[in-house]
Write an enzyme that holds these catalytic residues in place. Structure first.
Site, mmCIF file in Angstrom:
data_model
loop_
_atom_site.group_PDB
_atom_site.id
_atom_site.type_symbol
_atom_site.label_atom_id
_atom_site.label_comp_id
_atom_site.label_asym_id
_atom_site.label_seq_id
_atom_site.Cartn_x
_atom_site.Cartn_y
_atom_site.Cartn_z
ATOM 1 N N PHE A 153 0.833 -1.206 0.000
ATOM 2 C CA PHE A 153 0.000 0.000 0.000
ATOM 3 C C PHE A 153 0.862 1.248 0.000
ATOM 4 O O PHE A 153 0.620 2.189 -0.759
ATOM 5 C CB PHE A 153 -0.938 0.014 1.210
ATOM 6 C CG PHE A 153 -1.786 1.257 1.278
ATOM 7 C CD1 PHE A 153 -3.039 1.285 0.683
ATOM 8 C CD2 PHE A 153 -1.319 2.411 1.902
ATOM 9 C CE1 PHE A 153 -3.811 2.432 0.710
ATOM 10 C CE2 PHE A 153 -2.081 3.566 1.937
ATOM 11 C CZ PHE A 153 -3.339 3.574 1.337
ATOM 12 N N ASP B 113 12.126 -1.703 8.875
ATOM 13 C CA ASP B 113 13.031 -2.547 8.088
ATOM 14 C C ASP B 113 13.924 -1.671 7.216
ATOM 15 O O ASP B 113 13.478 -1.094 6.225
ATOM 16 C CB ASP B 113 12.217 -3.511 7.220
ATOM 17 C CG ASP B 113 13.074 -4.590 6.581
ATOM 18 O OD1 ASP B 113 14.190 -4.261 6.126
ATOM 19 O OD2 ASP B 113 12.632 -5.744 6.524
ATOM 20 N N LYS C 225 -11.241 -8.967 8.275
ATOM 21 C CA LYS C 225 -11.134 -9.902 9.410
ATOM 22 C C LYS C 225 -11.474 -9.240 10.740
ATOM 23 O O LYS C 225 -11.643 -9.922 11.753
ATOM 24 C CB LYS C 225 -9.732 -10.515 9.433
ATOM 25 C CG LYS C 225 -9.459 -11.393 8.210
ATOM 26 C CD LYS C 225 -8.029 -11.871 8.158
ATOM 27 C CE LYS C 225 -7.796 -12.719 6.916
ATOM 28 N NZ LYS C 225 -7.996 -11.983 5.653
ATOM 29 N N VAL D 30 -5.578 -7.661 -4.638
ATOM 30 C CA VAL D 30 -5.046 -8.575 -5.649
ATOM 31 C C VAL D 30 -3.531 -8.449 -5.717
ATOM 32 O O VAL D 30 -2.991 -7.371 -5.944
ATOM 33 C CB VAL D 30 -5.646 -8.266 -7.036
ATOM 34 C CG1 VAL D 30 -5.070 -9.225 -8.078
ATOM 35 C CG2 VAL D 30 -7.158 -8.375 -6.996
#
Length: 327
Positions: free
Chosen positions: A16, A39, A127, A169
Site C-alpha cells: 500500500f 526494516d 477480518k 489482488v
C-alpha cells in the site's frame, strides 16, 4: 488536499505504501512524504525507486511512541498501514500481534494528537468484522481505538477515521502470489480450502484511491467500506491455472468461508459507491454522518444488513480477474 502537505505513512514500505507514494507523487505536489517503518533494507530498496526531494525515510517501530512523536512533527496527514497481518503467525505469537496492532495503534493516536495532525486514516481488514482469529480481534480493537480517539480530541483539530476493505489482488502474502509461486515451481495441483469459499477482491490502485477519496469525505469516526466485487476462490484458481486439478485441503483455523465487512449488528449509512459504519459512541462534537464532508448524501440502512462476499451482488468473471491482474 495533498499539495504542500506533510504526509506520514506507517508501514510505508509495504504494498500500500509504495502504491500510495507513487500516486501522490504523480498527481500532487506534497511538501514531504515520510515513510515510517522498521526494516532498513526495505527502506533502502524503496528509496531506489522513490527518491524525489520530498521523500523522507524514518526508521522506527509503531511500538515506540517517542519515535512516532518525533516523526510526526509538523505532519498534516497520517495513514496508519503498519500491522502484523499473518493469521497463523499471529495465533502463534499473540502478544507480539497485540503489541503492534493494538499498542501501536494507540501510539499512533497519541503522537498524532500531540503533534496536532489534521487527519488520520487507519487501514483495517475484513477480518476485523466479527473476528474469529487473533489478527482480526486486534484490528477490531484498533478500529475502536481510532474511532474513540475523536472523543479524546473533542473540538480540537485532529480527526480519525478507518478504511476497511477485502483482499488486495497480488499483495504480499495473499492467495494470488501463493498460487503463482506454486505454478511457477511446477505444481501438479492447486490446493483449495473449500470449493464454496468466496472473497472480496480489490486492486491496489482502487484501494489507494478509496483512501485518498475518504480524506476528503471524512468527518472523523467513520469506518469506510467500499462496494467491491466478490470471487469464488476456486474460480480464481481456474483463471490462474486452467489445466491443473484442485485438491480440497479444508479451511485453516481462524479462516472464514465467506468474508464479512459489515455485520448485521452494525449501524450503516449507504452512499453511491461505499458504506460507512457509524460510531457506537456519541462524540462531544455533533456530526451528521448522512452528509459527508463533500456534501454528498447517504441513506440509513438500519440494523440487520450484512455485507459479505457471498450475498454480494457484484461478482468478478474470469476475464475481469485477469484484467485486474494486469493492472
Amino acid at each position: 488536499m495533498f499539495n504542500n502537505k506533510n504526509i506520514l505513512i506507517t508501514g510505508g514500505t509495504g504494498s500500500f505504501g509504495k502504491k500510495y507514494t507513487e500516486v501522490i507523487l504523480s498527481k500532487y505536489k506534497p511538501n514531504k512524504i515520510i515513510i515510517f517503518s522498521r526494516d532498513e533494507l526495505k527502506q533502502y530498496e524503496m528509496a531506489q525507486d522513490y527518491n524525489d526531494t520530498c521523500m523522507r525515510y524514518f526508521i522506527g517501530d509503531v511500538r515506540d511512541e517517542a519515535r512516532l512523536v518525533e516523526a510526526m512533527n509538523n505532519v498534516d496527514i497520517v495513514i496508519h498501514a503498519a500491522a502484523l497481518k499473518h493469521v497463523p503467525i499471529a495465533e502463534y505469537n499473540p502478544m507480539e500481534c497485540i503489541k503492534t496492532n493494538i499498542d501501536g495503534a494507540q501510539n499512533v493516536i497519541n503522537a498524532a494528537i500531540k503533534n496536532n495532525v489534521s487527519k488520520v486514516i487507519a487501514l483495517s481488514t475484513d477480518k476485523a468484522s466479527g473476528p474469529i482469529n487473533l489478527y482480526g480481534a486486534t484490528k477490531l480493537v484498533s478500529d475502536k481505538l481510532f474511532v474513540a480517539a475523536n472523543n479524546i480530541v473533542g473540538s480540537g483539530r485532529t480527526r480519525f477515521s478507518v478504511v476497511r476493505y477485502g483482499n488486495v489482488v497480488g499483495s504480499r502474502g495473499s492467495v494470488v502470489p501463493f498460487f503463482n509461486n506454486l505454478i511457477d515451481n511446477g505444481a501438479t495441483e492447486i490446493p483449495i480450502t473449500d470449493a464454496d469459499m468466496t472473497r472480496f477482491l480489490i486492486t491496489l490502485e482502487d484501494g489507494v484511491k478509496f483512501v485518498l477519496d475518504n480524506f476528503e469525505r471524512m468527518h472523523g469516526g467513520e469506518i469506510f467500506i467500499p462496494k467491491i466485487s466478490s470471487i469464488k476462490i476456486i474460480n480464481l484458481a481456474k483463471s490462474l491455472a486452467p489445466t491443473l486439478p484442485h485438491k480440497i485441503v479444508g479451511i485453516r483455523p481462524g479462516e472464514k468461508l465467506h468474508e464479512v465487512m459489515i455485520t448485521a449488528d452494525d449501524k450503516v449509512i449507504e452512499f453511491d459507491t461505499y458504506y460507512i459504519i457509524l460510531p457506537t459512541i456519541n462524540f462531544s462534537y455533533l456530526v451528521d454522518y448522512n452528509i459527508n464532508a463533500l456534501g454528498q448524501k447517504g441513506k440509513n440502512i438500519g440494523m440487520g444488513f450484512e455485507y459479505n462476499s457471498l450475498n454480494n451482488t457484484q461478482w468478478i468473471t474470469n476475464e475481469d480477474f485477469l484484467e485486474m491482474l494486469e493492472k
